[in-house]
Structure formats: structure tokens, C-alpha cells
Design an enzyme around this catalytic site. Structure first.
Site, PDB file in Angstrom:
ATOM      1  N   MET A  21       0.809  -1.223  -0.061  1.00 60.85           N
ATOM      2  CA  MET A  21      -0.005   0.022  -0.050  1.00 60.85           C
ATOM      3  C   MET A  21       0.809   1.174   0.232  1.00 60.85           C
ATOM      4  O   MET A  21       0.456   2.396   0.490  1.00 60.85           O
ATOM      5  CB  MET A  21      -0.795  -0.085   0.939  1.00 60.85           C
ATOM      6  CG  MET A  21      -1.860  -1.279   1.119  1.00 60.85           C
ATOM      7  SD  MET A  21      -3.210  -1.025   1.894  1.00 60.85           S
ATOM      8  CE  MET A  21      -2.865  -0.630   3.654  1.00 60.85           C
ATOM      9  N   LEU A  24       6.585   3.493   1.316  1.00 57.94           N
ATOM     10  CA  LEU A  24       7.713   1.833   1.487  1.00 57.94           C
ATOM     11  C   LEU A  24       8.812   2.242   2.641  1.00 57.94           C
ATOM     12  O   LEU A  24       9.339   3.357   2.538  1.00 57.94           O
ATOM     13  CB  LEU A  24       8.105   1.598  -0.026  1.00 57.94           C
ATOM     14  CG  LEU A  24       7.137   1.092  -1.114  1.00 57.94           C
ATOM     15  CD1 LEU A  24       8.150   0.840  -2.497  1.00 57.94           C
ATOM     16  CD2 LEU A  24       6.259   0.137  -0.755  1.00 57.94           C
ATOM     17  N   GLY A  27      11.679  -2.418   5.233  1.00 60.24           N
ATOM     18  CA  GLY A  27      10.848  -3.901   5.368  1.00 60.24           C
ATOM     19  C   GLY A  27      10.532  -4.315   3.987  1.00 60.24           C
ATOM     20  O   GLY A  27      10.560  -5.438   3.403  1.00 60.24           O
ATOM     21  N   HIS A  28       9.918  -3.445   3.272  1.00 60.17           N
ATOM     22  CA  HIS A  28       9.464  -3.469   1.885  1.00 60.17           C
ATOM     23  C   HIS A  28      10.837  -3.747   0.871  1.00 60.17           C
ATOM     24  O   HIS A  28      10.655  -4.649  -0.030  1.00 60.17           O
ATOM     25  CB  HIS A  28       8.782  -2.410   1.108  1.00 60.17           C
ATOM     26  CG  HIS A  28       7.429  -2.248   1.815  1.00 60.17           C
ATOM     27  ND1 HIS A  28       7.102  -0.952   2.486  1.00 60.17           N
ATOM     28  CD2 HIS A  28       6.213  -2.892   1.862  1.00 60.17           C
ATOM     29  CE1 HIS A  28       5.772  -0.920   3.181  1.00 60.17           C
ATOM     30  NE2 HIS A  28       5.421  -2.190   2.644  1.00 60.17           N
ATOM     31  N   GLN A  55     -10.108  -2.273   2.550  1.00 65.46           N
ATOM     32  CA  GLN A  55      -9.769  -3.042   3.831  1.00 65.46           C
ATOM     33  C   GLN A  55      -9.621  -2.094   4.925  1.00 65.46           C
ATOM     34  O   GLN A  55      -9.187  -2.483   5.936  1.00 65.46           O
ATOM     35  CB  GLN A  55      -8.353  -3.609   3.300  1.00 65.46           C
ATOM     36  CG  GLN A  55      -7.152  -2.765   3.208  1.00 65.46           C
ATOM     37  CD  GLN A  55      -5.716  -3.589   2.751  1.00 65.46           C
ATOM     38  OE1 GLN A  55      -5.722  -4.048   1.624  1.00 65.46           O
ATOM     39  NE2 GLN A  55      -4.989  -3.808   3.831  1.00 65.46           N
ATOM     40  N   GLY A 139       4.738  -9.684   3.961  1.00 66.31           N
ATOM     41  CA  GLY A 139       5.439  -9.585   5.070  1.00 66.31           C
ATOM     42  C   GLY A 139       4.945 -10.427   6.433  1.00 66.31           C
ATOM     43  O   GLY A 139       3.690 -10.448   6.678  1.00 66.31           O
ATOM     44  N   ASP A 142       2.486  -8.984   9.101  1.00 69.93           N
ATOM     45  CA  ASP A 142       0.921  -9.229   9.261  1.00 69.93           C
ATOM     46  C   ASP A 142       0.760 -10.651   9.072  1.00 69.93           C
ATOM     47  O   ASP A 142       0.509 -11.093   8.225  1.00 69.93           O
ATOM     48  CB  ASP A 142       0.150  -8.630   7.815  1.00 69.93           C
ATOM     49  CG  ASP A 142       0.669  -6.876   8.016  1.00 69.93           C
ATOM     50  OD1 ASP A 142       0.407  -6.374   9.103  1.00 69.93           O
ATOM     51  OD2 ASP A 142       0.936  -6.373   7.090  1.00 69.93           O
ATOM     52  N   GLN A 145      -2.782 -12.053   8.183  1.00 72.20           N
ATOM     53  CA  GLN A 145      -2.735 -11.846   6.711  1.00 72.20           C
ATOM     54  C   GLN A 145      -2.197 -12.938   5.901  1.00 72.20           C
ATOM     55  O   GLN A 145      -3.005 -13.262   4.886  1.00 72.20           O
ATOM     56  CB  GLN A 145      -2.375 -10.477   6.345  1.00 72.20           C
ATOM     57  CG  GLN A 145      -2.285 -10.012   4.881  1.00 72.20           C
ATOM     58  CD  GLN A 145      -1.917  -8.706   4.521  1.00 72.20           C
ATOM     59  OE1 GLN A 145      -3.016  -7.815   4.698  1.00 72.20           O
ATOM     60  NE2 GLN A 145      -0.677  -8.478   4.013  1.00 72.20           N
TER      61      GLN A 145
HETATM   62  O1  PAF Z   1      -0.187  -5.642   3.522  1.00 72.96           O
HETATM   63  C1  PAF Z   1      -0.453  -4.770   2.736  1.00 72.96           C
HETATM   64  O2  PAF Z   1       0.132  -3.821   2.486  1.00 72.96           O
HETATM   65  C2  PAF Z   1      -1.854  -4.907   2.308  1.00 72.96           C
HETATM   66  O3  PAF Z   1      -2.799  -5.472   3.076  1.00 72.96           O
HETATM   67  C3  PAF Z   1      -2.220  -5.583   0.902  1.00 72.96           C
HETATM   68  C4  PAF Z   1      -1.402  -7.264   0.818  1.00 72.96           C
HETATM   69  C5  PAF Z   1      -1.126  -4.910  -0.272  1.00 72.96           C
HETATM   70  C6  PAF Z   1      -3.202  -5.666   0.172  1.00 72.96           C
HETATM   71  O4  PAF Z   1      -3.664  -4.432   0.075  1.00 72.96           O
END
Ligand code: PAF
Length: 268
Positions: A21, A24, A27-28, A55, A139, A142, A145
Site C-alpha cells: 500500500m 515503502l 521492510g519492503h 480493507q 511480510g 501481518d 494476513q
Molecule cells: O499488507 C498490505 O500492505 C496490504 O494488506 C496488501 C497485501 C497490499 C493488500 O492491500
């Protein structure tokens, strides 16, 4: 995007997607590096940047979410990303289909953020269908997730392998997150208590979960602006709560520091 993805497929190039999202951080960068390692030079690394409205259960949270597209693009350039996919909008008016999971999402974030995981799964399904990746990187920060996405891939037969990158931490232990830029310096210091709570749990193997949860809540809420949303000890695979804190189980926690809600987790 999808036309381009079909061309890559036809050319036999392997594609890896890092969904983000934006905002950055290091971690990204480490997820992008993992992606590159997987497909090497001949493969295609795609980073998607999309603040997915579906979301967010709290409109204020969506509004405040950091948006830093130009510095994100710079980071992607530095990391030799092949394509940044940053759509303005991924939804048509009045869409009536979403992806929903009925077991793993009934706990933890699923309870505290109603609709959140349906939003995540729906957008990830869209991204998979647009980018047609062989691999996708998420990552471990989360953690729930990741479990939910793996379940979606398994149950909907997505031909995508999920890779998971470890959580990167600041020097004070704070897990890297796009939301950290919303913290004041003082709150950044206070937020280090989440990782201290994880560390404390590692020293408390054998405790009853309910006792340890009480202790941790007291520890965390000693910080003047910290408020615990949940602390849970779970089985790493099923995410179901465990009554005794064992080696190999996992702590998941969500804490508000001022108005910023942070999540973290750790293997015990
Ligand atoms: O982890 C995130 O940044 C978001 O939940 C994702 C996986 C990009 C979905 O919008």
C-alpha cells in the site's frame, strides 16, 4: 497490466508480485530483494502500490494513511524493480463480488476490524488476476494476513506460490510499518513496548496464557498512551488460541499508541 502479464507469460518469464500500500520502508526493500532472489535477472519483479479502500474499516484511518508515491518510486528504482503498478482505482462502481474466508478471519484482526480481510483478499485476488504472478511476497509482520492469503490460494486453487519475508525492526525493536511515520518521537519510544512484550513472552514459556496476557497488558499499559486492543497466544498454523504458552506457539498483539494502531507478532 493484464495484457503485459500475458506477454511475459508467453515469453516464458517468471513473474513475482510484491503487493503493497506504498509508504515503502526497509521492510519492503527486503521483500523486494526476496522477490528478486526468487526469479533472478530474467524474471520480472512487480511492486503494486495501492491504498485499498475496501480493507479500511475506519474512514479516518484511510484518510490518514501515508501516501508517498514519488519516494516509493525512487525506492523501487533503487531496488531494480521492473514494474511499479500503481492504479488509481481497482473497483468499478457497485461491485458486488468479494472474497470471504470463514474460519481464520473470525479471530484477532477479523474481530477488531470487521470487513478488513474480505477487503484484503478481494484486492489480492484482483492483483493476482491482473499481474498473473508465479510468486507473491508478503511480510510476516501481518501474520494473520499471511495465513488468510495462504488459505485463499489453497481453497481457490490460485497457481501462485506465497513467499514470506521476516519482520524488520528499528533499533528500539519497533517493527517496521508504513504507519510508523504517523508516530511522534515520544510515541515511537512508547511503541517499543510491543517488541518488549514479545521478548517477555519468550522468557515465560510454560505460563498459562491468561496469566501472561494479564501481565503483558499491565506492562504495555504502563506506557502513558498505550492501549491494548488484544494480546493472544495462538497455534502457528490454525491461529486457534492456546491455553498454555509453549515453545513454537506465537504471540499476536494489537496496541494503540495514541491514535495509531500497531500490530506485531513473534514466534515463541
Ligand atoms: O499488507 C498490505 O500492505 C496490504 O494488506 C496488501 C497485501 C497490499 C493488500 O492491500
Amino acid at each position: 497490466m493484464q495484457r503485459q502479464a500475458f506477454d511475459w507469460r508467453q515469453a516464458g518469464r517468471r513473474v513475482v508480485l510484491v503487493p503493497t500500500m506504498g509508504a515503502l520502508h526497509d521492510g519492503h526493500r527486503s521483500l523486494i530483494n526476496l522477490a528478486r532472489k526468487k526469479v533472478k535477472k530474467g524474471g520480472v519483479v512487480v511492486v503494486s502500490i495501492y491504498v485499498n479502500p475496501a480493507q479500511f474499516n475506519d474512514p479516518q484511518d484511510l484518510e490518514n494513511y501515508p501516501r508517498t508515491l514519488s519516494s516509493d518510486k525512487k525506492i523501487c528504482r533503487e531496488e531494480s524493480v521492473d514494474i511499479v503498478f500503481a492504479p488509481n482505482n481497482l473497483y468499478k462502481k457497485e461491485e458486488s463480488v468479494e472474497v470471504k474466508e470463514n474460519s481464520l478471519t473470525t479471530r484477532l484482526e477479523g474481530v477488531h476490524r470487521p470487513g478488513h480481510f474480505a477487503g484484503v483478499m478481494t484486492v489480492v485476488a484482483k492483483l493476482f488476476n491482473l499481474v498473473l504472478p508465479d510468486f507473491s511476497v508478503f511480510g510476516e509482520k501481518d501474520f494473520q494476513q499471511v495465513a488468510v492469503i495462504r488459505r485463499m490460494v489453497r481453497d481457490l486453487n490460485y497457481p501462485v506460490s506465497i513467499l514470506v519475508g521476516p519482520t524488520l525492526r528499528e533499533e528500539n525493536g519497533l517493527a517496521m510499518s508504513s504507519r510508523n511515520v504517523l508516530l511522534t518521537n515520544d510515541h515511537r519510544d512508547q511503541a517499543a513496548v510491543l517488541s518488549r512484550a514479545i521478548e517477555f513472552s519468550r522468557q515465560s514459556i510454560g505460563s498459562r496464557s491468561s496469566d501472561l496476557k494479564r501481565k503483558l497488558r499491565r506492562l504495555i499499559e504502563k506506557q502513558p498512551d498505550a492501549q491494548v486492543d488484544y494480546i493472544e497466544f495462538v497455534d502457528t498454523i490454525s491461529l486457534s488460541p492456546v491455553t498454555k504458552v509453549k515453545k513454537g506457539s506465537r504471540i499476536l498483539l494489537a496496541v494503540k499508541i495514541g491514535s495509531v494502531r500497531l500490530i506485531d507478532n513473534g514466534l515463541l
